[in-house]
Write a protein that holds these residues in place. Structure first.
Motif, PDB file in Angstrom:
ATOM      1  N   LYS A   1      37.820  30.414  27.730  1.00  0.00           N
ATOM      2  CA  LYS A   1      39.030  31.178  28.042  1.00  0.00           C
ATOM      3  C   LYS A   1      38.704  32.660  28.217  1.00  0.00           C
ATOM      4  CE  LYS A   1      42.002  28.057  25.339  1.00  0.00           C
ATOM      5  NZ  LYS A   1      42.939  27.964  24.192  1.00  0.00           N
ATOM      6  N   GLN A   2      37.813  33.177  27.372  1.00  0.00           N
ATOM      7  CA  GLN A   2      37.420  34.580  27.473  1.00  0.00           C
ATOM      8  C   GLN A   2      36.686  34.843  28.788  1.00  0.00           C
ATOM      9  OE1 GLN A   2      35.399  36.031  23.860  1.00  0.00           O
ATOM     10  NE2 GLN A   2      36.370  34.374  22.738  1.00  0.00           N
ATOM     11  N   VAL A   3      35.798  33.919  29.171  1.00  0.00           N
ATOM     12  CA  VAL A   3      35.072  34.064  30.426  1.00  0.00           C
ATOM     13  C   VAL A   3      36.045  34.136  31.602  1.00  0.00           C
ATOM     14  CG1 VAL A   3      33.531  32.897  32.052  1.00  0.00           C
ATOM     15  CG2 VAL A   3      32.935  32.987  29.625  1.00  0.00           C
ATOM     16  N   LYS A   4      36.999  33.224  31.628  1.00  0.00           N
ATOM     17  CA  LYS A   4      37.959  33.193  32.729  1.00  0.00           C
ATOM     18  C   LYS A   4      38.761  34.492  32.806  1.00  0.00           C
ATOM     19  CE  LYS A   4      41.571  30.337  34.817  1.00  0.00           C
ATOM     20  NZ  LYS A   4      42.337  29.055  34.702  1.00  0.00           N
ATOM     21  N   SER A   5      39.195  34.979  31.661  1.00  0.00           N
ATOM     22  CA  SER A   5      39.977  36.216  31.633  1.00  0.00           C
ATOM     23  C   SER A   5      39.163  37.391  32.174  1.00  0.00           C
ATOM     24  CB  SER A   5      40.433  36.510  30.201  1.00  0.00           C
ATOM     25  OG  SER A   5      41.124  37.738  30.130  1.00  0.00           O
ATOM     26  N   LEU A   6      37.894  37.481  31.780  1.00  0.00           N
ATOM     27  CA  LEU A   6      37.031  38.568  32.251  1.00  0.00           C
ATOM     28  C   LEU A   6      36.776  38.465  33.748  1.00  0.00           C
ATOM     29  CD1 LEU A   6      34.507  38.568  29.284  1.00  0.00           C
ATOM     30  CD2 LEU A   6      36.001  40.478  29.912  1.00  0.00           C
ATOM     31  N   LEU A   7      36.545  37.241  34.233  1.00  0.00           N
ATOM     32  CA  LEU A   7      36.305  37.044  35.662  1.00  0.00           C
ATOM     33  C   LEU A   7      37.527  37.452  36.485  1.00  0.00           C
ATOM     34  CD1 LEU A   7      34.485  33.576  35.579  1.00  0.00           C
ATOM     35  CD2 LEU A   7      33.444  35.806  36.051  1.00  0.00           C
ATOM     36  N   GLN A   8      38.700  37.098  36.016  1.00  0.00           N
ATOM     37  CA  GLN A   8      39.921  37.446  36.729  1.00  0.00           C
ATOM     38  C   GLN A   8      40.193  38.953  36.724  1.00  0.00           C
ATOM     39  OE1 GLN A   8      42.760  34.867  34.760  1.00  0.00           O
ATOM     40  NE2 GLN A   8      42.479  33.242  36.291  1.00  0.00           N
ATOM     41  N   MET A   9      39.619  39.642  35.741  1.00  0.00           N
ATOM     42  CA  MET A   9      39.728  41.105  35.682  1.00  0.00           C
ATOM     43  C   MET A   9      38.707  41.780  36.598  1.00  0.00           C
ATOM     44  SD  MET A   9      40.106  41.470  31.536  1.00  0.00           S
ATOM     45  CE  MET A   9      39.552  43.165  31.580  1.00  0.00           C
ATOM     46  N   GLY A  10      37.797  40.976  37.181  1.00  0.00           N
ATOM     47  CA  GLY A  10      36.783  41.525  38.063  1.00  0.00           C
ATOM     48  C   GLY A  10      35.475  41.850  37.379  1.00  0.00           C
ATOM     49  N   LYS A  11      35.346  41.532  36.086  1.00  0.00           N
ATOM     50  CA  LYS A  11      34.117  41.791  35.337  1.00  0.00           C
ATOM     51  C   LYS A  11      33.024  40.821  35.773  1.00  0.00           C
ATOM     52  CE  LYS A  11      34.437  44.922  31.887  1.00  0.00           C
ATOM     53  NZ  LYS A  11      33.393  45.909  31.524  1.00  0.00           N
ATOM     54  N   GLU A  12      31.788  41.300  35.798  1.00  0.00           N
ATOM     55  CA  GLU A  12      30.655  40.412  36.036  1.00  0.00           C
ATOM     56  C   GLU A  12      30.286  39.763  34.708  1.00  0.00           C
ATOM     57  OE1 GLU A  12      26.484  40.455  38.563  1.00  0.00           O
ATOM     58  OE2 GLU A  12      27.173  42.314  37.628  1.00  0.00           O
ATOM     59  N   VAL A  13      30.067  38.449  34.726  1.00  0.00           N
ATOM     60  CA  VAL A  13      29.782  37.697  33.508  1.00  0.00           C
ATOM     61  C   VAL A  13      28.506  36.881  33.681  1.00  0.00           C
ATOM     62  CG1 VAL A  13      30.583  35.864  31.960  1.00  0.00           C
ATOM     63  CG2 VAL A  13      32.213  37.551  32.834  1.00  0.00           C
ATOM     64  N   LEU A  14      27.640  36.956  32.686  1.00  0.00           N
ATOM     65  CA  LEU A  14      26.483  36.073  32.598  1.00  0.00           C
ATOM     66  C   LEU A  14      26.715  35.145  31.420  1.00  0.00           C
ATOM     67  CD1 LEU A  14      23.554  35.245  33.380  1.00  0.00           C
ATOM     68  CD2 LEU A  14      22.753  36.939  31.732  1.00  0.00           C
TER      69      LEU A  14
ATOM     70  N   ALA B   1      19.869  39.435  31.092  1.00  0.00           N
ATOM     71  CA  ALA B   1      21.031  39.968  30.383  1.00  0.00           C
ATOM     72  C   ALA B   1      21.108  41.483  30.533  1.00  0.00           C
ATOM     73  CB  ALA B   1      20.961  39.585  28.908  1.00  0.00           C
ATOM     74  N   GLY B   2      19.961  42.153  30.426  1.00  0.00           N
ATOM     75  CA  GLY B   2      19.953  43.607  30.552  1.00  0.00           C
ATOM     76  C   GLY B   2      20.455  44.075  31.903  1.00  0.00           C
ATOM     77  N   ARG B   3      20.097  43.325  32.944  1.00  0.00           N
ATOM     78  CA  ARG B   3      20.542  43.687  34.288  1.00  0.00           C
ATOM     79  C   ARG B   3      22.062  43.621  34.398  1.00  0.00           C
ATOM     80  NH1 ARG B   3      17.852  46.469  38.277  1.00  0.00           N
ATOM     81  NH2 ARG B   3      18.904  46.119  40.272  1.00  0.00           N
ATOM     82  N   ILE B   4      22.667  42.580  33.855  1.00  0.00           N
ATOM     83  CA  ILE B   4      24.127  42.428  33.902  1.00  0.00           C
ATOM     84  C   ILE B   4      24.806  43.515  33.083  1.00  0.00           C
ATOM     85  CG2 ILE B   4      26.060  40.908  33.327  1.00  0.00           C
ATOM     86  CD1 ILE B   4      24.356  39.982  35.716  1.00  0.00           C
ATOM     87  N   LEU B   5      24.271  43.817  31.909  1.00  0.00           N
ATOM     88  CA  LEU B   5      24.868  44.828  31.042  1.00  0.00           C
ATOM     89  C   LEU B   5      24.740  46.220  31.646  1.00  0.00           C
ATOM     90  CD1 LEU B   5      23.677  43.471  27.584  1.00  0.00           C
ATOM     91  CD2 LEU B   5      25.972  43.314  28.569  1.00  0.00           C
ATOM     92  N   ASP B   6      23.663  46.466  32.393  1.00  0.00           N
ATOM     93  CA  ASP B   6      23.513  47.749  33.085  1.00  0.00           C
ATOM     94  C   ASP B   6      24.630  47.972  34.095  1.00  0.00           C
ATOM     95  OD1 ASP B   6      21.270  48.658  31.761  1.00  0.00           O
ATOM     96  OD2 ASP B   6      19.855  47.838  33.220  1.00  0.00           O
ATOM     97  N   ARG B   7      25.220  46.868  34.560  1.00  0.00           N
ATOM     98  CA  ARG B   7      26.308  46.968  35.538  1.00  0.00           C
ATOM     99  C   ARG B   7      27.676  46.825  34.858  1.00  0.00           C
ATOM    100  NH1 ARG B   7      22.769  43.565  39.486  1.00  0.00           N
ATOM    101  NH2 ARG B   7      23.969  41.736  38.852  1.00  0.00           N
ATOM    102  N   ASN B   8      27.700  47.074  33.545  1.00  0.00           N
ATOM    103  CA  ASN B   8      28.935  47.005  32.741  1.00  0.00           C
ATOM    104  C   ASN B   8      29.530  45.608  32.708  1.00  0.00           C
ATOM    105  OD1 ASN B   8      28.989  49.830  32.069  1.00  0.00           O
ATOM    106  ND2 ASN B   8      29.673  50.227  34.173  1.00  0.00           N
ATOM    107  N   GLY B   9      28.667  44.591  32.838  1.00  0.00           N
ATOM    108  CA  GLY B   9      29.117  43.215  32.717  1.00  0.00           C
ATOM    109  C   GLY B   9      29.125  42.754  31.272  1.00  0.00           C
ATOM    110  N   VAL B  10      29.413  41.469  31.097  1.00  0.00           N
ATOM    111  CA  VAL B  10      29.480  40.866  29.767  1.00  0.00           C
ATOM    112  C   VAL B  10      28.561  39.644  29.750  1.00  0.00           C
ATOM    113  CG1 VAL B  10      30.984  39.840  28.013  1.00  0.00           C
ATOM    114  CG2 VAL B  10      31.868  41.633  29.524  1.00  0.00           C
ATOM    115  N   VAL B  11      27.840  39.479  28.645  1.00  0.00           N
ATOM    116  CA  VAL B  11      26.914  38.358  28.504  1.00  0.00           C
ATOM    117  C   VAL B  11      27.366  37.471  27.350  1.00  0.00           C
ATOM    118  CG1 VAL B  11      24.532  37.665  28.018  1.00  0.00           C
ATOM    119  CG2 VAL B  11      24.984  39.696  29.419  1.00  0.00           C
TER     120      VAL B  11
END
Length: 386
Positions: A143-156, A93-103
């Protein structure tokens, strides 16, 4: 239109609820406290999307399973001490958040019930650390995951195996910026029974903290810990009513006995779990503070693990060891022999009497304890001769 005729064929993942273009599906509790989809027929337009993405009606694994296996320990002792096993989730999780992703993962609400939520800061990782032994509410997370992915966000996204399968089916497309992590489970218990347990045995004071796998007595014999205002309850899980009922499969979801996500059908990128069989697999790493097994199923998952190695003490493992020492990796959780009797008595008995009747620990089980000890000694002696 989705219609659940047999509860064995619904894991409650909420994919159908999430994909309905008319918002015509509600997730409603049944008499055992599990959520199931219910279609409001007047709003349904018969598009069939709910049936197409149901994990129990359609399954399509998107890649070949690598099953690249490791054993690991988080080098941060503070985080490992609070984690269920070796603290691997916090590193990923820390690795994803370091890259401004969402967990996304399971947290407690104000009533100590489990629900899924997103976090965007490393300071919030503790909210998602630790096993929650009940089925979590998904809400609108898909639904939130899909919206973030379509915005280009990295999601875990971290969840049960069936929740991962439901999410992947719901998304339809394989997003390169999505990473999914599941864990080996023995079935999900009813949130209603957890509520009954708290209301029966912890109703007098305000609860401040709960840890289903506290390590005060060591990781080998994990404990259920509940801190109230004026006392701390901390017992070996096998000495508590709640865990005994769970281990006897009295109140797991019906579909857990028919899990379509087992038997090699995982759709996650990584599976994490306790490293059971530690005395054979990695005795040199065991300090009774927690150790994780990690199975990377995809190249994407393997890359994430490789990026995290600097924060871990690790060694390569084998999928054969996972299968041998943690049967839940492939096998569904069977219904307990007293499951029907438990639910027949559920509305008849006072809840304390119900727990005592069906979930009391077996005392003075000298033979089984001795057998386990002898088995451990044999594995240690023969471990290097495999």
């Amino acid at each position: 239109m989705i219609e659940i005729l047999d509860n064995m064929n619904c894991c409650g993942c909420s994919a159908c609820y999430s994909i309905c273009p008319q918002d015509a599906i509600d997730m409603l509790c049944d008499e055992q406290g599990f959520l199931y989809p219910k279609v409001r027929e007047k709003n349904c337009v018969q598009c069939g999307l709910c049936n197409k993405i149901c994990p129990y009606e359609n399954y399509n694994r998107p890649y070949e399973d690598l099953e690249k296996t490791f054993v690991g320990i988080n080098l941060n002792e503070t985080i490992r001490s609070k984690s269920s096993s070796g603290g691997l989730f916090a590193v990923l999780a820390g690795r994803i958040l370091d890259r401004n992703g969402v967990v996304f993962g399971a947290a407690y609400d104000s009533e100590w019930m489990a629900f899924h939520k997103p976090i965007e800061r490393k300071s919030d990782i503790p909210d998602l650390i630790g096993s929650k032994y009940m089925q979590s509410r998904m809400g609108d997370c898909f639904k939130q995951v899909k919206s973030l992915l379509q915005m280009g966000k990295e999601v875990l996204f971290v969840g049960t195996t069936c929740q991962i399968n439901g999410l992947k089916n719901y998304l339809i497309n394989d997003y390169t910026n999505l990473l999914t992590v599941d864990f080996i489970c023995l079935g999900v218990p009813s949130p209603m029974i957890w509520r009954d347990y708290l209301d029966t045995f912890f109703q007098k004071e305000t609860i401040k903290y709960i840890n289903f796998k506290d390590k005060s007595l060591g990781w080998h014999t994990f404990s259920l810990r509940i801190d109230e205002n004026n006392r701390t309850f901390c017992k070996n899980g096998k000495e508590t009513y709640y865990f005994n009922g769970y281990f006897r499969h009295l109140y797991t979801r019906p579909s857990c006995a028919n899990c379509v996500a087992k038997k090699g059908n995982r759709m996650s990128d990584i599976t994490i779990s306790d490293c059971w069989g530690y005395d054979v697999i990695a005795p040199e790493m065991d300090d009774n503070k927690g150790m994780s097994s990690i199975v990377c199923h995809s190249e994407k998952g393997l890359r994430l693990f490789e990026e995290c190695k600097e924060s871990l003490k690790w060694k390569e493992g084998s999928i054969e060891d996972i299968i041998q020492y943690n049967s839940g990796y492939r096998e569904s959780a069977p219904d307990g022999e007293n499951k029907n009797a438990f639910w027949n008595d559920y509305k008849k008995l006072d809840k304390k009497k119900l727990f005592i009747k069906y979930c009391s620990p077996i005392k003075n089980d000298i033979v089984s304890r001795a057998t386990r000890k002898i088995g451990k000694i044999i594995r240690m002696v023969c471990g290097g001769k495999r």
